[in-house]
Design a protein around this motif. Structure first.
Motif, mmCIF file in Angstrom:
data_model
loop_
_atom_site.group_PDB
_atom_site.id
_atom_site.type_symbol
_atom_site.label_atom_id
_atom_site.label_comp_id
_atom_site.label_asym_id
_atom_site.label_seq_id
_atom_site.Cartn_x
_atom_site.Cartn_y
_atom_site.Cartn_z
ATOM 1 N N TYR A 338 13.816 16.540 -33.175
ATOM 2 C CA TYR A 338 14.268 17.878 -33.555
ATOM 3 C C TYR A 338 14.325 18.059 -35.071
ATOM 4 C CZ TYR A 338 15.857 17.801 -28.673
ATOM 5 O OH TYR A 338 15.915 17.682 -27.303
ATOM 6 N N ASP A 340 12.923 18.477 -38.570
ATOM 7 C CA ASP A 340 11.626 19.002 -38.991
ATOM 8 C C ASP A 340 11.150 18.449 -40.324
ATOM 9 O OD1 ASP A 340 9.527 20.639 -38.088
ATOM 10 O OD2 ASP A 340 10.048 22.187 -39.556
ATOM 11 N N SER A 361 11.943 21.186 -29.994
ATOM 12 C CA SER A 361 12.468 22.525 -29.735
ATOM 13 C C SER A 361 11.428 23.541 -30.185
ATOM 14 C CB SER A 361 13.779 22.740 -30.496
ATOM 15 O OG SER A 361 13.510 22.900 -31.879
ATOM 16 N N GLU A 362 11.729 24.814 -30.017
ATOM 17 C CA GLU A 362 10.785 25.839 -30.465
ATOM 18 C C GLU A 362 10.612 25.829 -31.987
ATOM 19 O OE1 GLU A 362 14.601 28.217 -29.467
ATOM 20 O OE2 GLU A 362 13.772 26.202 -29.180
ATOM 21 N N ARG A 363 11.526 25.168 -32.689
ATOM 22 C CA ARG A 363 11.406 25.071 -34.151
ATOM 23 C C ARG A 363 10.240 24.178 -34.570
ATOM 24 N NH1 ARG A 363 17.849 24.011 -35.522
ATOM 25 N NH2 ARG A 363 18.637 26.010 -34.704
ATOM 26 N N GLN A 364 9.789 23.353 -33.650
ATOM 27 C CA GLN A 364 8.650 22.478 -33.955
ATOM 28 C C GLN A 364 7.329 23.012 -33.380
ATOM 29 O OE1 GLN A 364 11.722 20.774 -32.898
ATOM 30 N NE2 GLN A 364 12.008 20.755 -35.117
ATOM 31 N N THR A 392 10.650 31.276 -24.367
ATOM 32 C CA THR A 392 10.052 30.084 -24.978
ATOM 33 C C THR A 392 8.822 29.630 -24.199
ATOM 34 O OG1 THR A 392 12.216 29.377 -25.820
ATOM 35 C CG2 THR A 392 10.494 27.705 -25.672
#
Length: 404
Positions: A338, A340, A361-364, A392
């Motif tokens: 998680y 980044d 997560s969607e952040r990656q 997502t």
């Protein structure tokens, strides 16, 4: 010059008078019919009929044709050939066209393409049809594994006899229908998907847990506050206490017996002790013994269920959470990535290549193409931190299609 005499042709029988022929035949018959003369009939079988077509015009029984099946008209060769040809043509027309399946995309080649749903995502007062529709939706988005919360903050998301006997109530406070997980597993398997039961928060609880007061009163809590995650104070249940260890073991055994068709159970990084807890006590060995015993009990109850963890890489897990999971005898490990930071992500990626996959997560998502195109990454789990798994999943589908 005199004319040459013409030679007669043939035997000359045509020039013999008919009266002489009849006389000769009649005399011969009389001669042979007299006693003592040659019995020419001995030269032939007794029952052989003598038939001279010219003189005896009445047909005998031996010449009467016997009707047989062959008298029925049969199709000619050409008509049979045409019929066969027409049958073959009709058969070819009935067969569906042969299509060559498209090769799998890099995303489809991943063994596990999972998405996490929190323990309240589907369960809360959801009907059977709602649950089945949601499963089918995730299948349509290219997902083949649903990771759904079944435990969290010290209580189950299903009716549990162990909870009732140990704590006095049977589940977390929630308006779920009793068969919700059965419907989820059944529909997932119909769709060719897997279901992994997620034990959220592991051995940690917060003040909102329904067992918090009971745990404090029974002294089940490790001294100090676990501040691993900013904004939430957690309290760690001490599995060195036999009563606590047995509670978790019995919960897990009960679960895999109650839901024997579940594909896997998965525990996360909350299965550990934060290094900054007061006292600086090394609890690594005790945690290892607890996990080995719990996994052994689960396998004895249901050997077909996989015991998985979604945890930090082995160095960080052991160094900061007393979680030496390489000694736990787990079935599969997904490395959490998680963070980044570029350097950290590359490090986590190197670990993930050696295990079952990686959790992001969607952040990656900006790193998704790199992960999908890497054949060494066997599985990808997506944890929607925003709490919107359907959205997502839709974004994930768009990205994986565009990358191929």
């Amino acid at each position: 010059m005199s004319r040459q005499k013409k030679e007669p042709s043939g035997c000359g029988c045509a020039n013999i008078p008919i009266s002489i022929i009849i006389a000769v035949l009649g005399g011969g018959y009389w001669w042979f019919s007299q006693p003592g003369h040659l019995d020419i009939s001995r030269l032939f079988p007794e029952n052989l009929p003598i038939t001279i077509p010219f003189f005896n015009s009445t047909p005998t029984a031996t010449l009467t044709p016997t009707p047989t099946a062959t008298l029925t008209p049969t199709p000619s060769f050409s008509s049979t050939s045409n019929t066969t040809s027409n049958d073959k043509q009709a058969s070819l027309e009935k067969k569906p066209p042969q299509t060559t399946p498209l090769p799998k995309t890099p995303w489809e080649k991943k063994v596990i393409r999972g998405i996490y749903l929190s323990r309240y995502q589907i369960t809360n007062n959801a009907s059977e049809e709602t649950i089945r529709e949601r499963v089918r939706y995730y299948r349509s988005q290219g997902i083949n594994t649903i990771i759904h919360g079944v435990w969290g903050n010290g209580c189950t998301m299903y009716n549990s006899d162990v909870m009732q006997q140990t704590l006095g109530y049977k589940s977390c406070p929630n308006q779920f229908q009793d068969k919700w997980l059965d419907w989820l597993i059944d529909e997932a398997h119909k769709q060719g998907m897997q279901v992994h039961a997620y034990f959220e928060k592991g051995i940690k609880i917060d003040k909102n847990s329904p067992i918090y007061d009971l745990a404090i009163s029974r002294k089940w809590i490790v001294p100090g506050v676990d501040k691993t995650y900013v904004g939430i104070d957690h309290y760690v249940l001490d599995v060195q206490i036999p009563e606590v260890a047995n509670f978790f073991k019995n919960i897990l055994v009960e679960f895999v017996q109650k839901y024997p068709e579940i594909d896997a159970v998965q525990w996360d990084d909350y299965l550990g002790y934060h290094a900054e807890l007061p006292g600086k006590i090394d609890r690594t060995a005790h945690l290892t013994i607890f996990l080995q015993q719990m996994i052994t009990a689960m396998k004895q109850a249901n050997s077909s269920v996989s015991f998985d963890i979604c945890h930090h890489n082995p160095y960080w897990a052991k160094r900061y959470f007393a979680a030496d999971w390489q000694k736990w005898n787990v079935d599969r490990v997904f490395i959490q990535a998680y963070n980044d930071n570029d350097a950290n992500f590359k490090e986590e990626l190197n670990y993930a290549k050696s295990y079952a996959g990686i959790a992001i997560s969607e952040r990656q998502f900006h790193r998704l193409k790199e992960l999908v195109d890497n054949p060494a990454i066997k599985g990808i789990l997506v944890f929607p931190l925003a709490g919107k798994p359907e959205e997502t999943a839709s974004i994930l589908k768009g990205l994986t299609q565009n990358n191929n």
